[in-house]
Scaffold this active site. Structure first.
Site, PDB file in Angstrom:
ATOM      1  N   GLU A   1       0.835  -1.202   0.000  1.00 38.69           N
ATOM      2  CA  GLU A   1       0.000   0.000   0.000  1.00 38.69           C
ATOM      3  C   GLU A   1       0.871   1.253   0.000  1.00 38.69           C
ATOM      4  O   GLU A   1       0.467   2.301  -0.511  1.00 38.69           O
ATOM      5  CB  GLU A   1      -0.948   0.005   1.212  1.00 38.69           C
ATOM      6  CG  GLU A   1      -2.082   1.017   1.076  1.00 38.69           C
ATOM      7  CD  GLU A   1      -3.154   0.852   2.137  1.00 38.69           C
ATOM      8  OE1 GLU A   1      -4.259   0.379   1.799  1.00 38.69           O
ATOM      9  OE2 GLU A   1      -2.887   1.190   3.313  1.00 38.69           O
TER      10      GLU A   1
ATOM     11  N   HIS B   1       6.495 -27.135   3.183  1.00 43.48           N
ATOM     12  CA  HIS B   1       5.699 -28.259   2.679  1.00 43.48           C
ATOM     13  C   HIS B   1       4.602 -27.789   1.727  1.00 43.48           C
ATOM     14  O   HIS B   1       3.691 -28.555   1.411  1.00 43.48           O
ATOM     15  CB  HIS B   1       5.097 -29.024   3.856  1.00 43.48           C
ATOM     16  CG  HIS B   1       6.131 -29.642   4.742  1.00 43.48           C
ATOM     17  ND1 HIS B   1       6.633 -30.911   4.542  1.00 43.48           N
ATOM     18  CD2 HIS B   1       6.795 -29.142   5.817  1.00 43.48           C
ATOM     19  CE1 HIS B   1       7.534 -31.181   5.463  1.00 43.48           C
ATOM     20  NE2 HIS B   1       7.654 -30.120   6.251  1.00 43.48           N
TER      21      HIS B   1
ATOM     22  N   LYS C   1     -13.935   1.604  -4.327  1.00 45.00           N
ATOM     23  CA  LYS C   1     -14.954   2.045  -3.367  1.00 45.00           C
ATOM     24  C   LYS C   1     -15.975   2.961  -4.045  1.00 45.00           C
ATOM     25  O   LYS C   1     -17.172   2.878  -3.774  1.00 45.00           O
ATOM     26  CB  LYS C   1     -14.284   2.765  -2.186  1.00 45.00           C
ATOM     27  CG  LYS C   1     -13.472   1.853  -1.287  1.00 45.00           C
ATOM     28  CD  LYS C   1     -13.194   2.459   0.078  1.00 45.00           C
ATOM     29  CE  LYS C   1     -12.238   3.596   0.030  1.00 45.00           C
ATOM     30  NZ  LYS C   1     -11.821   4.072   1.364  1.00 45.00           N
TER      31      LYS C   1
END
Length: 545
Positions: free
Chosen positions: A351, A382, A510
């Site tokens: 960000e 793994h 947004k």
């Protein structure tokens, strides 16, 4: 811009000279490499010897930093100059943890005085909850704390509370709610007794859609069970700057804790956003967290570049991104308590520096922030370490571990720590075809089969890594670790000539969500939707008729 700096062509030439050199050859020729490329600061150490660099690389990187006036820009941040140019704001998260008494004046505001006033209120409130003096509406003590926030109002506090769980008050349980899908808030509420639950609603503007939606759901749940809205005053507090909206929600203004525009969300865990941390861990441990960060601030501000941890880590990252063309960076903590650290750093790094426009408004012709990702190292071995060892991507790694053994877990930490060292060695050293073939023949495989299989067991190595070691997972060490990464991000932003302290990239989605939400709720919007979006809106509405 980076490509216009006088040291940039020197680094390009140097890269061409050493790009094929294997680190194992440097280790073979230089028996002092490990000790020379090792730094200790307080209880935190950095082994950066397993990087594809030599003394010339470092000399040139420090020259690059000087080309950018890095020292002067560090000072500008600490002094409160408005280095967040697009929002015309100072960047003073460092002031939140400052132990210095030299006041910082910002637009006629005494910054340290204001910060310490809020900290004093936070300590008093925290003490009242922890001691049992602050009671719920049935006079029960508080047992559960729910932090409702998102992004910087969630990730930092979540990471710290998880990392330092061993230091928590034994009566208190912490819960974090950020996702607006409804599942998370309902799952948390299902476990709680309203009479002993405290909600912290963390939103600077008190208008963040996701946070307010979750907070209103929590409020409705609470009022239905407590039977009276007046009880909200004892069970809800706010971290915000919007007094009017907080009061409309039903929260007493005396239970509102302020923070300021000079603190960005991803840098805010040191502020009132850290109220949940202080209640959970206590003011002594919160103070230690602040002190650890302050000591790293002082180190960053005063240490020569050659022995400056954030500067070194930042410059080494630039070396891989802009010269080796690395696109990704892995954070691998080898400690269960640090399991949320990678996603905290994801936000901090991406960000801040995920940008392509320079401070002058020009398109940048080079890469900036890499994709930052990670998981707990022992699990990652793994899962995706296969790609790191034998894949086609060069992905630098930060290994993070502690030296301190866990009590009542004999043998566990030795296994864990041996894997940290083994993985870092394997990434650096690799395994040649001849070594792989010899191992297979020694095991008794047929010669032709061994020759074929050996190709698949080759590890080229020369994969870079840092090893960050904490003596133990403690408040002061976590404070120092977070501040280290904050300043590393700052260094890289300076080198790339970008503003690390705005986040315009979160705005467009947004804005576009507003008319889409109107449509989903059955209202007509005048907005234009592309055919794909329009089709998906109709699909949703038809399904939910």
């Amino acid at each position: 811009m980076l490509t216009q700096l006088k040291t940039y062509p020197k680094l390009l030439k140097h890269y061409e000279e050493i790009k094929e050199v294997h680190m194992r050859d440097w280790f073979f020729k230089d028996k002092e490499r490990a000790s020379r490329y090792f730094l200790q600061f307080e209880s935190l150490s950095l082994d950066y010897s397993k990087n594809r660099l030599n003394d010339t690389t470092l000399k040139l990187l420090f020259e690059l930093a000087n080309d950018c006036s890095l020292k002067e820009k560090i000072e500008a941040m600490f002094k409160g100059e408005k280095i967040n140019t697009t929002e015309k704001r100072a960047v003073l998260h460092t002031a939140l943890r400052s132990l210095n008494d030299t006041e910082i004046l910002l637009d006629n505001m005494e910054v340290l005085k204001s910060i310490r006033s809020v900290l004093k209120r936070m300590r008093a409130f925290s003490d009242s909850v922890r001691s049992g003096k602050r009671l719920g509406y049935t006079n029960q003590v508080i047992t559960d704390i729910v932090n409702i926030g998102i992004g910087g109002s969630d990730l930092g506090a979540l990471m710290v509370c998880t990392a330092l769980k061993r230091y928590a008050h034994p009566r208190l349980k912490m819960h974090f709610v950020s996702n607006v899908d409804g599942t998370q808030i309902l799952d948390v509420l299902e476990k709680l007794n309203p009479a002993s639950t405290l909600f912290i609603v963390a939103s600077k503007t008190f208008s963040t859609q996701e946070t307010l939606t979750n907070a209103l759901t929590a409020r409705k749940w609470f009022v239905e069970r407590s039977g009276d809205e007046k009880h909200i005053a004892k069970h809800f507090v706010a971290v915000s700057t919007n007094k009017e909206a907080v009061q409309q929600f039903g929260i007493d203004e005396h239970n509102m804790f302020e923070f300021w525009d000079f603190v960005g969300g991803r840098y805010s865990l040191w502020s009132a956003i850290g109220l949940s941390i202080m209640i959970y861990l206590g003011k002594k441990n919160f103070n230690a967290l602040l002190k650890g960060a302050y000591l790293m601030d002082e180190h960053f501000r005063n240490a020569p570049f050659e022995s400056n941890l954030p500067v070194l880590m930042g410059l080494i990252g630039v070396w891989y991104i802009n010269f080796f063309q690395s696109k990704s960076h892995l954070i691998a903590p080898y400690d269960q308590y640090l399991r949320h650290f990678p996603k905290f750093i994801q936000q901090l790094d991406m960000e801040s520096n995920g940008k392509r426009i320079s401070k002058k408004g020009e398109i940048i012709p080079y890469d900036t922030c890499p994709v930052v990702w990670g998981d707990m190292g022992i699990n990652a071995q793994h899962a995706f370490f296969q790609l790191l060892h034998q894949g086609t991507h060069l992905i630098p790694i930060d290994f993070i571990a502690s030296l301190d053994k866990k009590p009542n877990a004999k043998g566990h930490h030795e296994i864990l720590f041996s894997n940290v060292l083994a993985q870092a060695q394997a990434f650096m050293k690799g395994k040649s075809y001849e070594e792989a073939l010899g191992e297979l023949l020694f095991k008794g495989l047929d010669k032709d089969e061994a020759k074929d299989l050996a190709h698949h067991r080759v590890f080229f190595g020369n994969r870079p890594s840092n090893i960050l070691l904490l003596e133990k997972i403690s408040p002061s060490n976590i404070g120092a670790l977070v501040a280290l990464y904050e300043h590393k991000v700052f260094v890289q932003g300076v080198i790339w000539d970008i503003n690390s302290f705005d986040q315009w990239g979160v705005e467009l989605g947004k804005e576009l969500a507003v008319p889409i939400l109107q449509e989903l709720e059955g209202h007509k919007s005048n907005a234009y939707f592309d055919s794909s979006t329009k089709h998906l809106i109709e699909l949703y509405k038809n399904y939910n008729q």
